[in-house]
Design a protein around this motif. Structure first.
Motif, PDB file in Angstrom:
ATOM      1  N   UNK A 174       4.778  -7.989  44.609  1.00 12.57           N
ATOM      2  CA  UNK A 174       5.335  -9.263  45.044  1.00 12.57           C
ATOM      3  C   UNK A 174       4.452  -9.827  46.159  1.00 12.57           C
ATOM      4  N   UNK A 175       4.061 -11.071  46.042  1.00 16.35           N
ATOM      5  CA  UNK A 175       3.140 -11.668  47.012  1.00 16.35           C
ATOM      6  C   UNK A 175       3.860 -12.006  48.318  1.00 16.35           C
ATOM      7  N   UNK A 176       3.130 -12.063  49.428  1.00 15.09           N
ATOM      8  CA  UNK A 176       3.739 -12.496  50.694  1.00 15.09           C
ATOM      9  C   UNK A 176       4.359 -13.885  50.581  1.00 15.09           C
ATOM     10  N   UNK A 177       3.755 -14.753  49.764  1.00  8.25           N
ATOM     11  CA  UNK A 177       4.291 -16.097  49.593  1.00  8.25           C
ATOM     12  C   UNK A 177       5.667 -16.062  48.932  1.00  8.25           C
ATOM     13  N   UNK A 178       5.847 -15.173  47.947  1.00 13.07           N
ATOM     14  CA  UNK A 178       7.155 -15.061  47.298  1.00 13.07           C
ATOM     15  C   UNK A 178       8.191 -14.496  48.264  1.00 13.07           C
ATOM     16  N   UNK A 179       7.793 -13.519  49.060  1.00 16.21           N
ATOM     17  CA  UNK A 179       8.718 -12.982  50.056  1.00 16.21           C
ATOM     18  C   UNK A 179       9.160 -14.080  51.026  1.00 16.21           C
ATOM     19  N   UNK A 180       8.225 -14.930  51.396  1.00 15.61           N
ATOM     20  CA  UNK A 180       8.554 -16.033  52.294  1.00 15.61           C
ATOM     21  C   UNK A 180       9.525 -17.010  51.631  1.00 15.61           C
ATOM     22  N   UNK A 181       9.317 -17.267  50.341  1.00 19.09           N
ATOM     23  CA  UNK A 181      10.203 -18.181  49.612  1.00 19.09           C
ATOM     24  C   UNK A 181      11.618 -17.614  49.518  1.00 19.09           C
ATOM     25  N   UNK A 182      11.726 -16.309  49.263  1.00 19.62           N
ATOM     26  CA  UNK A 182      13.048 -15.696  49.192  1.00 19.62           C
ATOM     27  C   UNK A 182      13.721 -15.693  50.558  1.00 19.62           C
ATOM     28  N   UNK A 183      12.956 -15.587  51.610  1.00 16.67           N
ATOM     29  CA  UNK A 183      13.532 -15.658  52.949  1.00 16.67           C
ATOM     30  C   UNK A 183      14.177 -17.024  53.174  1.00 16.67           C
TER      31      UNK A 183
END
Length: 259
Positions: free
Chosen positions: A222-231
């Motif tokens: 999972x990319x850092x960008x996706x983690x940010x989006x889920x946040x």
């Protein structure tokens, strides 16, 4: 840190679960203590903690845990445990004794607990809550479809009921999920929506890392960008604090999540 843990004959989830953040946390003088021994009665397929039949209960462990918290000088202590399904109360009495011992020895320290589900037994949970921890964490771990595969002795509905009871009793509640273990985007969104509806305050999202070849394989990175989006998605749902990133684990930066 190794010397302190060894001298007090304690265990840490940092070591037992092969946490990738061990170096960072231990260099800061903090660790997550794991009570009720080091052998878990469950066989979750994502977890590195050893599985088997534990031997007895160490009633001096609460005192030693309290001394370790004092030696580390923790302002925010995180306690977790293995599952002890063979015990009549699932270890709830040891949990309560440990919370009380840590509180008595360290009155200024906040206590966060990461507890098992106690097989859904309400009185066991209430016994732990009666000891007055500051934050109660119980991880859902993954989406409903993957529950039986990922943690075969647990139940998704049981975990939701526990979190709901924690909120009903007036405690801040926390939970976490692993990503990259086979879930789909719509399943993540649905699961987070269900959890948020319970009023859960704190959420952690991290990348699943395979502890060994005997554990479930990684489905994707999972990319850092996706983690940010889920946040951002979770915050919009109403979570009051969200820690989301590849190396995030249940107790990662826990002291910064205090509401």
């Amino acid at each position: 840190m190794q010397k302190l843990v060894a001298e007090n004959r304690l265990h840490t989830v940092c070591e037992s679960a092969h946490c990738p953040n061990l170096g960072e946390c231990w260099s800061k003088g903090t660790a997550t203590l794991m009570i009720l021994g080091e052998t878990c009665t469950r066989s979750c397929r994502f977890c590195a903690v050893q599985t088997g039949r534990p031997s007895g209960v160490d009633w001096d462990e609460p005192r030693r845990a309290a001394e370790a918290v004092a030696a580390m000088g923790l302002r925010h202590a995180v306690l977790t445990s293995v599952a002890r399904d063979e015990l009549p109360d699932g270890g709830a009495s040891v949990w309560a004794a440990t919370i009380r011992a840590v509180r008595e020895r360290n009155p200024a320290t906040r206590i966060e607990v990461l507890i098992p589900d106690f097989r859904g037994k309400r009185n066991d949970l209430l016994l732990v809550l009666a000891a007055k921890p500051d934050i109660v964490n119980h991880n859902v771990e993954t989406v409903p479809r993957l529950q039986r595969l990922v943690r075969p002795q647990a139940r998704y509905e049981r975990s939701l009921e526990l979190l709901q009871r924690v909120k009903q009793e007036g405690f801040p509640a926390k939970t976490g999920l692993m990503l990259g273990i086979g879930e789909q985007e719509e399943e993540i969104a649905s699961t987070l929506t269900q959890i948020a509806a319970l009023g859960v305050d704190i959420l952690t999202l991290g990348q699943y890392l395979r502890p060994s070849l005997n554990h479930l394989p990684i489905d994707r990175w999972v990319t850092p960008q996706e983690f940010s989006s889920w946040r951002e998605f979770a915050l919009q749902l109403g979570f009051r604090f969200v820690e989301s990133g590849p190396l995030v684990r249940s107790s990662y930066h826990a002291e910064e999540q205090v509401i």
